[in-house]
Write a protein that holds these residues in place. Structure first.
Motif, PDB file in Angstrom:
ATOM      1  N   GLU A  80       0.839  -1.214   0.000  1.00  0.00           N
ATOM      2  CA  GLU A  80       0.000   0.000   0.000  1.00  0.00           C
ATOM      3  C   GLU A  80       0.867   1.254   0.000  1.00  0.00           C
ATOM      4  O   GLU A  80       0.570   2.227  -0.702  1.00  0.00           O
ATOM      5  N   ALA A  81       1.928   1.236   0.805  1.00  0.00           N
ATOM      6  CA  ALA A  81       2.825   2.396   0.848  1.00  0.00           C
ATOM      7  C   ALA A  81       3.483   2.611  -0.513  1.00  0.00           C
ATOM      8  O   ALA A  81       3.540   3.747  -1.012  1.00  0.00           O
ATOM      9  N   ILE A  82       3.960   1.539  -1.130  1.00  0.00           N
ATOM     10  CA  ILE A  82       4.598   1.655  -2.444  1.00  0.00           C
ATOM     11  C   ILE A  82       3.593   2.176  -3.479  1.00  0.00           C
ATOM     12  O   ILE A  82       3.917   3.020  -4.317  1.00  0.00           O
ATOM     13  N   ARG A  83       2.354   1.701  -3.401  1.00  0.00           N
ATOM     14  CA  ARG A  83       1.324   2.177  -4.327  1.00  0.00           C
ATOM     15  C   ARG A  83       1.120   3.684  -4.164  1.00  0.00           C
ATOM     16  O   ARG A  83       1.107   4.439  -5.147  1.00  0.00           O
ATOM     17  N   LEU A  84       1.002   4.134  -2.917  1.00  0.00           N
ATOM     18  CA  LEU A  84       0.813   5.562  -2.664  1.00  0.00           C
ATOM     19  C   LEU A  84       2.035   6.371  -3.087  1.00  0.00           C
ATOM     20  O   LEU A  84       1.915   7.441  -3.689  1.00  0.00           O
ATOM     21  N   PHE A  85       3.223   5.853  -2.773  1.00  0.00           N
ATOM     22  CA  PHE A  85       4.455   6.544  -3.173  1.00  0.00           C
ATOM     23  C   PHE A  85       4.518   6.707  -4.684  1.00  0.00           C
ATOM     24  O   PHE A  85       4.912   7.749  -5.193  1.00  0.00           O
ATOM     25  N   SER A  86       4.151   5.647  -5.399  1.00  0.00           N
ATOM     26  CA  SER A  86       4.257   5.695  -6.864  1.00  0.00           C
ATOM     27  C   SER A  86       3.226   6.648  -7.463  1.00  0.00           C
ATOM     28  O   SER A  86       3.451   7.233  -8.516  1.00  0.00           O
ATOM     29  N   GLU A  87       2.086   6.826  -6.783  1.00  0.00           N
ATOM     30  CA  GLU A  87       1.047   7.731  -7.280  1.00  0.00           C
ATOM     31  C   GLU A  87       1.363   9.194  -6.980  1.00  0.00           C
ATOM     32  O   GLU A  87       1.121  10.074  -7.804  1.00  0.00           O
ATOM     33  N   LYS A  88       1.898   9.452  -5.770  1.00  0.00           N
ATOM     34  CA  LYS A  88       2.041  10.841  -5.318  1.00  0.00           C
ATOM     35  C   LYS A  88       3.476  11.302  -5.107  1.00  0.00           C
ATOM     36  O   LYS A  88       3.717  12.501  -4.992  1.00  0.00           O
ATOM     37  N   ILE A  96       7.076  10.054  -2.694  1.00  0.00           N
ATOM     38  CA  ILE A  96       7.310   9.713  -1.285  1.00  0.00           C
ATOM     39  C   ILE A  96       7.090  10.910  -0.373  1.00  0.00           C
ATOM     40  O   ILE A  96       6.454  10.796   0.685  1.00  0.00           O
ATOM     41  N   ASP A  97       7.598  12.068  -0.762  1.00  0.00           N
ATOM     42  CA  ASP A  97       7.486  13.256   0.092  1.00  0.00           C
ATOM     43  C   ASP A  97       6.039  13.707   0.302  1.00  0.00           C
ATOM     44  O   ASP A  97       5.728  14.366   1.299  1.00  0.00           O
ATOM     45  N   GLU A  99      -1.775   8.608   5.783  1.00  0.00           N
ATOM     46  CA  GLU A  99      -2.389   8.118   4.543  1.00  0.00           C
ATOM     47  C   GLU A  99      -2.168   6.619   4.380  1.00  0.00           C
ATOM     48  O   GLU A  99      -3.064   5.898   3.944  1.00  0.00           O
ATOM     49  N   ILE A 100      -0.968   6.180   4.700  1.00  0.00           N
ATOM     50  CA  ILE A 100      -0.654   4.749   4.577  1.00  0.00           C
ATOM     51  C   ILE A 100      -1.512   3.937   5.534  1.00  0.00           C
ATOM     52  O   ILE A 100      -2.101   2.925   5.146  1.00  0.00           O
ATOM     53  N   THR A 101      -1.632   4.413   6.764  1.00  0.00           N
ATOM     54  CA  THR A 101      -2.399   3.652   7.758  1.00  0.00           C
ATOM     55  C   THR A 101      -3.887   3.625   7.415  1.00  0.00           C
ATOM     56  O   THR A 101      -4.546   2.604   7.605  1.00  0.00           O
ATOM     57  N   ILE A 102      -4.392   4.718   6.882  1.00  0.00           N
ATOM     58  CA  ILE A 102      -5.802   4.752   6.467  1.00  0.00           C
ATOM     59  C   ILE A 102      -6.029   3.757   5.324  1.00  0.00           C
ATOM     60  O   ILE A 102      -6.995   2.995   5.325  1.00  0.00           O
ATOM     61  N   ALA A 103      -5.115   3.749   4.354  1.00  0.00           N
ATOM     62  CA  ALA A 103      -5.245   2.829   3.214  1.00  0.00           C
ATOM     63  C   ALA A 103      -5.201   1.372   3.669  1.00  0.00           C
ATOM     64  O   ALA A 103      -5.837   0.502   3.067  1.00  0.00           O
ATOM     65  N   CYS A 104      -4.464   1.108   4.749  1.00  0.00           N
ATOM     66  CA  CYS A 104      -4.331  -0.265   5.258  1.00  0.00           C
ATOM     67  C   CYS A 104      -5.382  -0.611   6.312  1.00  0.00           C
ATOM     68  O   CYS A 104      -5.524  -1.780   6.673  1.00  0.00           O
ATOM     69  N   LYS A 160       8.513   6.172   7.147  1.00  0.00           N
ATOM     70  CA  LYS A 160       7.874   5.791   5.881  1.00  0.00           C
ATOM     71  C   LYS A 160       8.922   5.399   4.842  1.00  0.00           C
ATOM     72  O   LYS A 160       8.693   4.520   4.026  1.00  0.00           O
ATOM     73  N   GLU A 161      10.101   6.033   4.875  1.00  0.00           N
ATOM     74  CA  GLU A 161      11.159   5.694   3.930  1.00  0.00           C
ATOM     75  C   GLU A 161      11.686   4.278   4.137  1.00  0.00           C
ATOM     76  O   GLU A 161      12.092   3.609   3.186  1.00  0.00           O
ATOM     77  N   SER A 162      11.635   3.812   5.378  1.00  0.00           N
ATOM     78  CA  SER A 162      12.153   2.470   5.671  1.00  0.00           C
ATOM     79  C   SER A 162      11.291   1.371   5.041  1.00  0.00           C
ATOM     80  O   SER A 162      11.725   0.228   4.933  1.00  0.00           O
ATOM     81  N   VAL A 163      10.092   1.733   4.604  1.00  0.00           N
ATOM     82  CA  VAL A 163       9.231   0.769   3.914  1.00  0.00           C
ATOM     83  C   VAL A 163       9.962   0.213   2.684  1.00  0.00           C
ATOM     84  O   VAL A 163       9.871  -0.975   2.369  1.00  0.00           O
ATOM     85  N   LEU A 164      10.715   1.067   1.995  1.00  0.00           N
ATOM     86  CA  LEU A 164      11.430   0.640   0.790  1.00  0.00           C
ATOM     87  C   LEU A 164      12.444  -0.462   1.091  1.00  0.00           C
ATOM     88  O   LEU A 164      12.712  -1.309   0.241  1.00  0.00           O
ATOM     89  N   LEU A 165      12.998  -0.462   2.289  1.00  0.00           N
ATOM     90  CA  LEU A 165      13.994  -1.475   2.647  1.00  0.00           C
ATOM     91  C   LEU A 165      13.384  -2.863   2.788  1.00  0.00           C
ATOM     92  O   LEU A 165      14.095  -3.863   2.688  1.00  0.00           O
ATOM     93  N   TYR A 166      12.105  -2.909   3.013  1.00  0.00           N
ATOM     94  CA  TYR A 166      11.454  -4.212   3.195  1.00  0.00           C
ATOM     95  C   TYR A 166      11.520  -5.042   1.915  1.00  0.00           C
ATOM     96  O   TYR A 166      11.488  -6.271   1.962  1.00  0.00           O
ATOM     97  N   PHE A 167      11.660  -4.395   0.788  1.00  0.00           N
ATOM     98  CA  PHE A 167      11.758  -5.119  -0.472  1.00  0.00           C
ATOM     99  C   PHE A 167      12.940  -6.083  -0.450  1.00  0.00           C
ATOM    100  O   PHE A 167      12.825  -7.248  -0.842  1.00  0.00           O
ATOM    101  N   GLY A 168      14.088  -5.620   0.031  1.00  0.00           N
ATOM    102  CA  GLY A 168      15.268  -6.483   0.134  1.00  0.00           C
ATOM    103  C   GLY A 168      15.042  -7.650   1.072  1.00  0.00           C
ATOM    104  O   GLY A 168      15.482  -8.774   0.805  1.00  0.00           O
TER     105      GLY A 168
END
Length: 197
Positions: free
Chosen positions: A17-25, A27-28, A34-39, A53-61
């Motif tokens: 959900e965070a990645i989806r929102l980041f890609s739409e709008k 990251i900044d 917004e992420i918590t509401i979407a989830c 919120k930036e640390s979400v990207l690290l979860y991919f690894g």
């Protein structure tokens, strides 16, 4: 075990959900709220999984490493097949959410803060490749041409170059998998020789 599975599923949901929102709008422009509401979760739940919120990207690894650490599943394969299967498992994740993961990968490579942390996952993968090759050498199954560290680095470099080309090209996920398999096979033929050959 069920509780751990649910926690992992929720963490993945927050990630996607965070990645989806980041890609739409961007990251900044996305807030933790917004992420918590979407989830459908509380802010505290978000922070249980991710410090920022930036640390979400690290979860991919981390998700990538989970896909390849169960290497005992490959016991029936020779070392070349094992390495190709490891790269294939990493690559299949890109096909599940291609647009979102292209965005995530691009963001990871843009951020020096995030890439430093991502290097830990890359080093783990490199160590996994080195140990896999060492085991095969010690069992006298193969011999290698070159230093194990160099071979693992070249394999990883080829993998990440292929992924970066995919991120910035209009390649399909199938084309990505095919190119990684083709390039990995070519390199393995140069570096690894079965003892009976």
């Amino acid at each position: 075990m069920l509780r751990e599975t649910r926690k992992k599923e929720l963490k993945e949901k927050v990630f996607y959900e965070a990645i989806r929102l980041f890609s739409e709008k961007g990251i900044d422009e996305v807030s933790v709220s917004e992420i918590t509401i979407a989830c459908g979760i509380a802010k505290g739940t978000f922070y249980n999984y991710f410090p920022t919120k930036e640390s979400v990207l690290l979860y991919f690894g981390q998700l990538q490493m989970e896909r390849i650490t169960r290497i005992q599943e490959f016991s029936h394969m020779d070392v070349k097949q094992k390495i190709i299967e490891l790269f294939s498992r990493l690559t299949t994740m890109y096909g599940e959410y291609p647009k979102l993961l292209k965005f995530a990968v691009a963001e990871v490579f843009k951020s020096s803060e995030i890439i430093d942390d991502e290097m830990n996952a890359i080093q783990q993968f490199k160590d996994l490749l080195i140990n896999l090759l060492k085991e095969e050498i010690e069992c006298e199954q193969v011999r290698v041409h070159g230093e194990l560290e160099d071979i693992a680095s070249i394999l990883l470099g080829t993998y990440f170059t292929s992924v970066m080309m995919w991120v910035y090209d209009e390649q399909s996920e199938t084309a990505l998998l095919q190119s990684i398999n083709r390039r990995t096979s070519l390199l393995l033929e140069q570096f690894i020789v079965k003892m009976e050959d």
